[in-house]
Design a protein around this motif. Structure first.
Motif, PDB file in Angstrom:
ATOM      1  N   GLY A 162       0.832  -1.196   0.000  1.00 13.51           N
ATOM      2  CA  GLY A 162       0.000   0.000   0.000  1.00 13.51           C
ATOM      3  C   GLY A 162       0.861   1.237   0.000  1.00 13.51           C
ATOM      4  O   GLY A 162       2.097   1.173   0.045  1.00 13.51           O
ATOM      5  N   PRO A 163       0.234   2.400  -0.076  1.00 17.14           N
ATOM      6  CA  PRO A 163       1.003   3.648  -0.078  1.00 17.14           C
ATOM      7  C   PRO A 163       1.636   3.897   1.287  1.00 17.14           C
ATOM      8  O   PRO A 163       1.143   3.408   2.305  1.00 17.14           O
ATOM      9  CB  PRO A 163      -0.047   4.712  -0.404  1.00 17.14           C
ATOM     10  N   ILE A 164       2.700   4.669   1.292  1.00 17.01           N
ATOM     11  CA  ILE A 164       3.464   4.914   2.515  1.00 17.01           C
ATOM     12  C   ILE A 164       2.587   5.507   3.608  1.00 17.01           C
ATOM     13  O   ILE A 164       2.744   5.184   4.795  1.00 17.01           O
ATOM     14  CB  ILE A 164       4.691   5.826   2.224  1.00 17.01           C
ATOM     15  N   TYR A 165       1.615   6.335   3.221  1.00 16.66           N
ATOM     16  CA  TYR A 165       0.763   6.976   4.219  1.00 16.66           C
ATOM     17  C   TYR A 165       0.014   5.920   5.029  1.00 16.66           C
ATOM     18  O   TYR A 165      -0.023   5.942   6.254  1.00 16.66           O
ATOM     19  CB  TYR A 165      -0.236   7.923   3.539  1.00 16.66           C
ATOM     20  N   ARG A 166      -0.584   4.971   4.298  1.00 15.84           N
ATOM     21  CA  ARG A 166      -1.383   3.959   4.967  1.00 15.84           C
ATOM     22  C   ARG A 166      -0.511   2.986   5.767  1.00 15.84           C
ATOM     23  O   ARG A 166      -0.878   2.558   6.854  1.00 15.84           O
ATOM     24  CB  ARG A 166      -2.227   3.202   3.948  1.00 15.84           C
ATOM     25  N   THR A 219       2.295   3.665   7.176  1.00 15.86           N
ATOM     26  CA  THR A 219       2.721   4.365   8.385  1.00 15.86           C
ATOM     27  C   THR A 219       1.625   4.298   9.432  1.00 15.86           C
ATOM     28  O   THR A 219       1.868   3.961  10.592  1.00 15.86           O
ATOM     29  CB  THR A 219       3.048   5.843   8.069  1.00 15.86           C
ATOM     30  N   ASP A 220       0.404   4.614   9.024  1.00 16.01           N
ATOM     31  CA  ASP A 220      -0.721   4.569   9.961  1.00 16.01           C
ATOM     32  C   ASP A 220      -0.918   3.161  10.503  1.00 16.01           C
ATOM     33  O   ASP A 220      -1.223   2.970  11.679  1.00 16.01           O
ATOM     34  CB  ASP A 220      -2.009   5.032   9.269  1.00 16.01           C
TER      35      ASP A 220
END
Lengths: 426, 261
Positions: free
Chosen positions: B103-107, B109-110
């Protein structure tokens, strides 16, 4: 500290405890969102995700999405819908110039007080962006002092909010409507009897007024059913629903209508449960998890017994600008206070997409594409599954329920006792 | 790149050099003891702690011991050269959830922050000197977003120390620092005496000469020497201590090894 919305810039020598302090300021109910920019936020869309998360949007429920442009638009709509007054963004030194410029622009458009916090620094690029806006430098000490005071105020407000205790008795007599009030006064404590008596009289007055509004010739079973439906919708407990039903029966009888109510069937229909869920502020706090405002809006309307087919016909202009009411086929439905921001967000988002007041409420994007029937139904199912919020009597079919079916499910029947003209005495 | 996950709180097999006799003791140097204190505080308060020192000075051993004796499970990741923020996040998440995250880094990280908040682990980043500014920013962000729900240990060589200290954002968040330095003088003699009777019985003069020629206060080299010298001493008929003859013979291979790399 200025009372005017503005852009405040602080450079803070943050350590871990200061980071936690900044995070603790996030409080949607107090109108404060506090987020941290990420070095991986190449565009404003990344920060928009953080703002949505600060507003309570969850990445674990349906409708998360990856569209940064949509996130940016939704972030602005939600900030305004929730009447957010302050947006704190820490770590602004991470943001590229374009993203920082977008942040300030949105802050100004949404009329927020924007608090930009650089972690030990702001870069030269940030300085060049901020030079284009009227900003107010603020020392860390002043920033911290302001927000510690504000945090204390927020904490005091939270502590003083008492939970609502309606004071209703857990049970009321199953007496028939001619003797209901007498039985209430005989069997309940004076305090409970007084409360039930007041509710009865209020419901009776409302019913009488509603009946008076309708011409005698138009006082059909369907019309009467509709009146009773509106009254019962607000009942959040079994005693309330029984008292309201009995009050309505009295008013209807005086107007020449014999409304029979099988209390066991009425109670078994659990419509007071759904009404209780609608009235419960926690329901709408949970529903904040959804990024797409059409989801809580359709769930609310389903809870108010507006069937999905009717919802699909609603227009943007049917929602009050304040979000406090929705007009459905000429009738005004009041939105529970806790749900107001969610409904307002749907209207704001539609307007942001370029919709006019006469465009469909349940549509999406600048192409005004209607949201499908099944999508709206699925929203209610998602809420039940993901959040435990049940606003549809447990049934999954969403076809429109006619008046006859509604009465049958609740053990209600209506008979004309006298000719309509003779019955309108009271 | 090796990774190790420890979920058991009780110390079992410690990080002694392979091939040494069993039941080797823990030598509690000053830096070792400081590590235990700093680590304990970091675990208690969810802080960042930095353990700095060149290879072989007992840094990883001390941190490993602190982690093993803590009641909190841990994730131990050794960083390769200049990993991107996504790689740092994926490798931690991979260890934690035992599957390949995507997935994308944002997700991601969360997701990592949420997983650590729900099930706090000590996060150990070894060879942290390999982290670029981007990688360090990502580590710092993870800890910031986690709001100190998990302790973060950064272990690395001297370059790591300079990087951390020169980054005020990270330096101000580090709650405890432990510097590992080569042992010398009485500290060295005392540590070696505790380490093995073989060294306890060796003359201090010989210890100093071997240190000057080969070990230079690096404890791992003394461990390596012990592993090499013990069997030679047995064959030489002097099993109880290091002699000139045995030292010369052992260093012949070890010094050659050192020159090679």
């Amino acid at each position: 500290m200025s009372d005017h919305a503005g852009v405040h810039v602080t450079i803070a020598d943050s350590d871990s405890s200061h980071v936690r302090f900044l995070a603790s300021l996030n409080d949607v109910d107090a109108g404060v969102i506090s987020v941290r920019a990420r070095a991986t936020d190449r565009r404003f869309g990344g920060l928009a995700k953080s703002i949505l998360a600060g507003l309570g949007k969850s990445g674990e429920v349906s409708g998360v999405g990856r569209n940064e442009q949509e996130d940016t638009s939704l972030a602005a709509s939600w900030l305004v819908a929730h009447q957010i007054s302050d947006l704190i963004v820490a770590g602004i030194e991470c943001l590229p110039a374009k993203a920082l410029d977008e942040l300030v622009r949105i802050g100004v458009l949404c009329r927020l007080d924007l608090w930009l916090v650089g972690d030990h620094m702001v870069g030269a690029h940030a300085v060049s962006v901020l030079e284009n806006w009227p900003t107010r430098p603020l020392a860390q000490q002043a920033f911290d002092r302001h927000w510690r005071t504000r945090l204390a105020t927020q904490d005091d407000r939270r502590d003083s909010c008492a939970t609502d205790d309606s004071g209703w008795p857990s049970e009321v007599p199953y007496a028939d409507f001619p003797v209901y009030l007498a039985e209430v006064h005989r069997h309940l404590t004076p305090e409970h009897a007084h409360l039930v008596d007041q509710h009865f009289r209020h419901a009776h007055r409302e019913a009488v007024e509603a009946i008076k509004q309708v011409d005698a010739d138009e006082l059909s079973e369907e019309t009467v059913t509709h009146m009773l439906q509106r009254l019962l919708q607000r009942c959040t407990s079994q005693p309330q629903i029984i008292t309201t039903a009995r009050a309505f029966q009295v008013a209807a009888f005086r107007a020449g209508l014999f409304v029979q109510v099988d209390l066991s069937a009425l109670v078994a229909s659990r419509s007071h449960d759904v009404a209780a869920v609608v009235a419960d502020p926690n329901t709408w706090r949970k529903m904040r998890a959804y990024r797409q405002p059409y989801r809580p809006t359709t769930c609310l309307l389903s809870g108010l017994e507006v069937d999905v087919a009717t919802q699909q016909k609603l227009r943007v202009g049917d929602v009050a600008d304040s979000g406090q009411s929705v007009t459905v086929e000429g009738e005004t439905h009041h939105v529970p206070e806790a749900a107001v921001p969610l409904v307002r967000a749907q209207k704001l988002q539609r307007l942001a997409e370029g919709a006019s007041p006469t465009d469909l409420l349940f549509a999406a994007g600048s192409s005004q594409k209607p949201i499908f029937y099944r999508t709206l139904i699925r929203a209610a199912d998602d809420a039940a599954r993901e959040l435990g919020v049940i606003l549809n009597h447990g049934r999954l079919t969403r076809t429109s329920v006619n008046a006859n079916q509604w009465r049958q499910r609740r053990g209600i029947s209506i008979q004309q006792l006298v000719a309509p003209r003779e019955g309108r005495a009271a | 790149m090796t990774t190790t996950q420890n979920q058991a709180p009780a110390p079992k097999k410690l990080r002694h050099l392979a091939g040494l006799p069993t039941n080797m003791p823990v030598v509690e140097t000053v830096a070792f003891r400081k590590t235990q204190v700093v680590a304990q505080s970091a675990v208690q308060f969810g802080e960042i702690a930095a353990f700095i020192g060149n290879a072989g000075l007992g840094k990883s051993f001390a941190v490993d011991y602190a982690v093993r004796t803590s009641e909190m499970p841990s994730l131990w990741v050794q960083m390769g050269p200049a990993p991107k923020p996504k790689e740092v996040t994926v490798r931690l998440l991979n260890q934690l959830i035992r599957s390949e995250p995507n997935g994308p880094i944002y997700r991601l990280t969360d997701q990592l922050v949420a997983e650590l908040a729900a099930d706090p682990h000590i996060v150990v980043i070894d060879d942290a000197q390999n982290l670029s500014k981007e990688g360090l920013d990502q580590i710092r962000l993870l800890h910031d977003l986690g709001e100190s729900t998990f302790p973060l240990f950064l272990a690395g060589g001297e370059g790591c120390g300079e990087t951390l200290r020169s980054d005020p954002q990270l330096a101000d968040r580090v709650g405890g620092w432990v510097q590992f330095r080569p042992l010398d003088g009485d500290q060295l003699h005392s540590a070696l005496s505790v380490y093995h009777p073989f060294y306890a019985n060796t003359s201090p003069t010989l210890i100093d000469r071997v240190d000057a020629r080969y070990a230079h206060g690096v404890f791992r080299r003394w461990a390596r020497l012990l592993k090499t010298a013990l069997p030679r001493a047995q064959r030489n008929g002097t099993p109880d201590c290091l002699t000139e003859t045995v030292a010369r013979a052992a260093l012949a291979t070890l010094v050659h090894e050192r020159e090679d790399g």
